[in-house]
Scaffold this motif. Structure first.
Motif, PDB file in Angstrom:
ATOM      1  N   TYR A  49       5.870  18.741 -12.216  1.00 19.34           N
ATOM      2  CA  TYR A  49       6.820  18.064 -13.117  1.00 19.34           C
ATOM      3  C   TYR A  49       7.860  19.024 -13.695  1.00 19.34           C
ATOM      4  O   TYR A  49       8.625  18.655 -14.565  1.00 19.34           O
ATOM      5  N   LEU A  50       7.835  20.266 -13.176  1.00 20.05           N
ATOM      6  CA  LEU A  50       8.749  21.274 -13.713  1.00 20.05           C
ATOM      7  C   LEU A  50      10.206  20.810 -13.716  1.00 20.05           C
ATOM      8  O   LEU A  50      10.900  20.950 -14.732  1.00 20.05           O
ATOM      9  N   PRO A  51      10.717  20.227 -12.599  1.00 19.72           N
ATOM     10  CA  PRO A  51      12.127  19.796 -12.623  1.00 19.72           C
ATOM     11  C   PRO A  51      12.405  18.786 -13.737  1.00 19.72           C
ATOM     12  O   PRO A  51      13.471  18.821 -14.353  1.00 19.72           O
ATOM     13  N   ILE A  52      11.414  17.917 -14.003  1.00 19.86           N
ATOM     14  CA  ILE A  52      11.629  16.907 -15.048  1.00 19.86           C
ATOM     15  C   ILE A  52      11.657  17.569 -16.421  1.00 19.86           C
ATOM     16  O   ILE A  52      12.496  17.255 -17.259  1.00 19.86           O
ATOM     17  N   PHE A  53      10.731  18.534 -16.614  1.00 21.19           N
ATOM     18  CA  PHE A  53      10.761  19.296 -17.869  1.00 21.19           C
ATOM     19  C   PHE A  53      12.126  19.947 -18.059  1.00 21.19           C
ATOM     20  O   PHE A  53      12.736  19.860 -19.124  1.00 21.19           O
ATOM     21  N   LEU A  54      12.585  20.618 -17.004  1.00 20.33           N
ATOM     22  CA  LEU A  54      13.856  21.341 -17.116  1.00 20.33           C
ATOM     23  C   LEU A  54      14.999  20.376 -17.390  1.00 20.33           C
ATOM     24  O   LEU A  54      15.868  20.652 -18.215  1.00 20.33           O
ATOM     25  N   ARG A  55      14.968  19.202 -16.696  1.00 18.67           N
ATOM     26  CA  ARG A  55      16.046  18.247 -16.909  1.00 18.67           C
ATOM     27  C   ARG A  55      16.034  17.748 -18.362  1.00 18.67           C
ATOM     28  O   ARG A  55      17.082  17.635 -19.001  1.00 18.67           O
ATOM     29  N   ALA A  61      19.586  19.773 -24.635  1.00 23.60           N
ATOM     30  CA  ALA A  61      20.379  20.909 -25.115  1.00 23.60           C
ATOM     31  C   ALA A  61      21.863  20.559 -25.091  1.00 23.60           C
ATOM     32  O   ALA A  61      22.594  20.828 -26.061  1.00 23.60           O
ATOM     33  N   ILE A  62      22.305  19.935 -23.980  1.00 24.28           N
ATOM     34  CA  ILE A  62      23.721  19.545 -23.898  1.00 24.28           C
ATOM     35  C   ILE A  62      24.058  18.559 -25.023  1.00 24.28           C
ATOM     36  O   ILE A  62      25.078  18.698 -25.708  1.00 24.28           O
ATOM     37  N   SER A  63      23.158  17.581 -25.245  1.00 25.28           N
ATOM     38  CA  SER A  63      23.402  16.596 -26.306  1.00 25.28           C
ATOM     39  C   SER A  63      23.499  17.280 -27.668  1.00 25.28           C
ATOM     40  O   SER A  63      24.363  16.948 -28.477  1.00 25.28           O
ATOM     41  N   SER A  64      22.613  18.246 -27.911  1.00 28.19           N
ATOM     42  CA  SER A  64      22.631  18.943 -29.199  1.00 28.19           C
ATOM     43  C   SER A  64      23.961  19.641 -29.402  1.00 28.19           C
ATOM     44  O   SER A  64      24.546  19.605 -30.491  1.00 28.19           O
ATOM     45  N   ILE A  65      24.433  20.289 -28.341  1.00 26.95           N
ATOM     46  CA  ILE A  65      25.677  21.048 -28.484  1.00 26.95           C
ATOM     47  C   ILE A  65      26.860  20.102 -28.685  1.00 26.95           C
ATOM     48  O   ILE A  65      27.734  20.352 -29.520  1.00 26.95           O
ATOM     49  N   ILE A  66      26.865  18.971 -27.924  1.00 23.68           N
ATOM     50  CA  ILE A  66      27.948  17.998 -28.134  1.00 23.68           C
ATOM     51  C   ILE A  66      27.886  17.449 -29.561  1.00 23.68           C
ATOM     52  O   ILE A  66      28.911  17.322 -30.234  1.00 23.68           O
ATOM     53  N   CYS A  67      26.668  17.160 -30.040  1.00 23.01           N
ATOM     54  CA  CYS A  67      26.522  16.668 -31.418  1.00 23.01           C
ATOM     55  C   CYS A  67      27.082  17.680 -32.412  1.00 23.01           C
ATOM     56  O   CYS A  67      27.740  17.322 -33.388  1.00 23.01           O
ATOM     57  N   VAL A 245       2.230  20.586 -23.387  1.00 19.84           N
ATOM     58  CA  VAL A 245       3.191  21.550 -22.842  1.00 19.84           C
ATOM     59  C   VAL A 245       4.562  21.332 -23.481  1.00 19.84           C
ATOM     60  O   VAL A 245       5.250  22.289 -23.862  1.00 19.84           O
ATOM     61  N   LEU A 246       4.945  20.054 -23.641  1.00 17.79           N
ATOM     62  CA  LEU A 246       6.245  19.755 -24.251  1.00 17.79           C
ATOM     63  C   LEU A 246       6.316  20.318 -25.671  1.00 17.79           C
ATOM     64  O   LEU A 246       7.314  20.925 -26.072  1.00 17.79           O
ATOM     65  N   MET A 247       5.207  20.137 -26.397  1.00 12.33           N
ATOM     66  CA  MET A 247       5.172  20.625 -27.769  1.00 12.33           C
ATOM     67  C   MET A 247       5.351  22.144 -27.800  1.00 12.33           C
ATOM     68  O   MET A 247       6.117  22.680 -28.610  1.00 12.33           O
ATOM     69  N   ILE A 248       4.643  22.808 -26.880  1.00  8.97           N
ATOM     70  CA  ILE A 248       4.747  24.273 -26.847  1.00  8.97           C
ATOM     71  C   ILE A 248       6.178  24.691 -26.477  1.00  8.97           C
ATOM     72  O   ILE A 248       6.749  25.607 -27.071  1.00  8.97           O
TER      73      ILE A 248
END
Lengths: 270, 382
Positions: A49-55, A61-67, A245-248
């Motif tokens: 599921y690594l690609p999904i985690f990265l996505r 991250a992109i949303s945070s920066i646009i915000c 894993v997401l939490m970490i």
């Protein structure tokens, strides 16, 4: 010292609904779904599921920066107005949050879908429909739209507290408006930027509804996968491992950010 | 020394129709230590902010070296300010705070380092370079604020109640220190305070203000010895202010008795205000006195006693090193030099009567003033 007991109800609450559930998540994550014995295979399965985690991290991250880019000028402008206007504008920012999150996302579906408002408008002036929905862009749009108030609020709170005399002191020492901003206002709003990014990034990285409605199978986020583990795949052990894993990962992201912005005393740690 | 540097011509300032400055005319000489002194709300901070460029006068002209600077923004004026409660940058350490202006001026780091080092020696904070400003004491923050302004070598330094937040002992030390720095660097200081003692101690020129109007400009000695009206006499030091009649030049009538004085230039039989400073009064046995009265109160002040003496209903404050118990009947003598005659003004009859005097009077008065000052400070509404 009696005041200490006033925190008691919350401590009990936290034990019941935060600590114990976390232990349960940990237990599920580290046990086999069939035999119930200790295993690391759930965590080992993460690599698929690594690609999904990265996505997920990437889009959040992109949303945070646009915000941040959209929200900072808004927060700054609100802070410059008089107290009455300020209250009104602040209320306007908060207003969308009074409407259901689901409804707001569904509204975007109606706007963006192939036969939606934008495309039917384009069709009327003779332009073929654009693929607006089921794209990364649509997911980011949904995140930005839903979480922008969470960026503006902490920024506004921090900017409003900057002592106007510091701005005058900077002018006094030779700063023009741009330099005042770069040397005083911006550095002093760092705590607001950090907590704003945290408050946007954390819900965005674990969202599933936005990507389900505005995304496609190609934009599945980790939140969607976790949801499906519990609701359709019936593998709570794998879902728990993903949550863990997401939490970490979130902790690591926040830790990196706090480190990056220096050890400011007001930095919010989640 | 006496070259004129700043001039305010007919400056008026009004907020929401309220007149804060009323046709202010003032000039400030190069290398002068000038103090704007007055109670809160008198317009002194507004005057300072007009000179600094943070406010534009509603009408009138501000001249710097003869050039009109009304529309010059603060960052283009060769003037630096020490703000009330310092306004140090909390995100920078001591060194970076002091270096702030030099970095904006794009000086080389070696030049900056040598000038900041020199400044740190002047203010006695060598070794504090990397301290956070929040870890400094009030006195240290004050020094950093002064260094941050002075390091830019301004023509003029504006100081807005810079010692207001310090305790008495530190304030006295800093007064001496500031005066020393000013003389050493030869910079014009414009200093705002409501503390009359501070003004008298440090200044070359004192400007006494009330309600947006300059009441008197002069040297500390002039202001103290020759107050122009009852407001100035009362605000600067303690004063007994008595109604009198000027009979002729150098002769004034008080309580129906003629006293020789040193003042002249009044119309015959012109009603006047007469100032008698509490420390100028000589106490003598009752039978040898010009006036006789009964002691109604006595307070030990350390160096002297404050005694309240009732002269047929009008109570005077007299300072004496001798003890006179309550109830004793004493006489006083007034020499010509002890009497100062002033023209009547709108302040006549408002000050200088100690009938309601109590030992705590000073403290109450001062603390009221200070709370009023600090409440209004954030909005600069003075």
């Amino acid at each position: 010292m009696k005041n200490k007991f006033l925190a008691g109800p919350y401590l009990v609450w936290m034990a019941l609904f935060t600590i114990i559930p976390l232990v349960i998540v940990l237990y599920f994550a580290l046990t086999d779904s069939v035999t119930g014995r200790f295993t690391l295979s759930n965590l080992a399965a993460m690599k698929d599921y690594l690609p999904i985690f990265l996505r997920s991290i990437w889009l959040a991250a992109i949303s945070s920066i646009i915000c941040l880019i959209l929200g900072y000028p808004v927060a700054w402008c609100i802070a410059q107005t008089g107290p009455k206007v300020q209250r009104f504008l602040y209320m306007l920012v908060m207003l969308p949050m009074c409407i259901s999150f689901l409804l707001r996302t569904l509204a975007w579906v109606a706007i963006l879908e192939d036969t939606g408002m934008i495309n039917s408008l384009l069709g009327r002036i003779g332009i073929s429909p654009l693929p607006l929905i089921r794209t990364n862009g649509a997911v980011i749009l949904g995140m930005v739209y839903n979480y922008l108030p969470y960026m503006i609020m902490p920024l506004y709170t921090v900017i409003i507290k900057i002592d106007p005399r510091l701005v005058e002191a900077a002018q006094d020492l030779g700063c023009d408006h741009a330099q005042v901003f770069g040397k005083v206002t911006l550095p002093l709003s760092v705590p607001g930027i950090v907590s704003g990014i945290t408050m946007v990034f954390v819900p965005a990285v674990s969202t599933f509804y936005i990507s389900q409605k505005l995304g496609s199978s190609g934009t599945t986020l980790i939140g969607d996968v976790i949801e499906s583990q519990f609701k359709t795949a019936y593998n709570p052990n794998l879902g728990a491992a993903m949550s863990l894993v997401l939490m970490i990962l979130i902790f690591i992201c926040i830790g990196l950010m706090n480190r990056f912005t220096g050890d400011d005393d007001e930095v919010m740690t989640l | 020394m006496s070259k004129e540097l700043i001039r305010l011509v007919d400056c008026c300032m009004a907020y929401d129709g309220e007149q804060v400055l009323d046709n202010l005319n003032l000039y400030i000489n190069d290398s002068e230590f000038l103090t704007l002194l007055g109670p809160s709300g008198c317009g002194k901070t507004t005057t300072l902010r007009i000179i600094g460029g943070f406010q534009k006068p509603t009408s009138g002209t501000v001249l710097f070296n003869g050039v009109r600077i009304n529309d010059v923004p603060p960052h283009k004026r060769h003037i630096n300010t020490v703000f009330q409660r310092y306004a140090l940058f909390p995100h920078l350490d001591v060194y970076d705070n002091i270096a702030f202006g030099l970095r904006i001026a794009k000086l080389s780091e070696t030049e900056i380092s040598s000038r900041v080092g020199e400044m740190l020696r002047t203010i006695g904070l060598v070794g504090f370079e990397e301290r956070k400003v929040s870890s400094l004491s009030g006195g240290q923050m004050q020094r950093v604020a002064i260094a941050r302004a002075l390091v830019n070598r301004p023509n003029v330094l504006l100081l807005d109640e810079p010692l207001g937040a310090l305790d008495l002992r530190l304030r006295k030390d800093m007064q001496v220190e500031l005066k020393r720095i000013q003389q050493q660097m030869g910079i014009t200081f414009v200093y705002v305070t409501h503390d009359q003692e501070e003004a008298l101690t440090m200044s070359d020129t004192v400007v006494v203000m009330d309600k947006g109007v300059i009441q008197q400009i002069g040297t500390p000695e002039d202001i103290y010895n020759e107050p122009k009206n009852a407001f100035v006499a009362d605000f600067i030091g303690e004063s007994n202010i008595i109604e009198g009649v000027m009979l002729q030049d150098r002769l004034v009538e008080l309580f129906g008795r003629k006293f020789p004085c040193v003042d002249s230039g009044f119309a015959p039989r012109e009603p006047v205000d007469v100032v008698i400073r509490p420390e100028d009064v000589d106490i003598v046995p009752a039978d040898a006195g010009h006036l006789c009265g009964t002691v109604t109160g006595i307070t030990f002040k350390g160096v002297h006693y404050d005694i309240i003496v009732d002269f047929s209903g009008f109570k005077w404050l007299i300072q004496t090193t001798d003890f006179h118990p309550v109830g004793s009947y004493i006489g006083i003598r007034l020499g010509p030099e002890d009497i100062h005659v002033m023209k009547k003004s709108k302040y006549s009859g408002m000050f200088g009567d100690y009938s309601s005097y109590s030992a705590e009077y000073d403290e109450i008065g001062d603390s009221e003033l200070e709370t009023a000052e600090s409440e209004e400070a954030p909005g600069y509404e003075e």
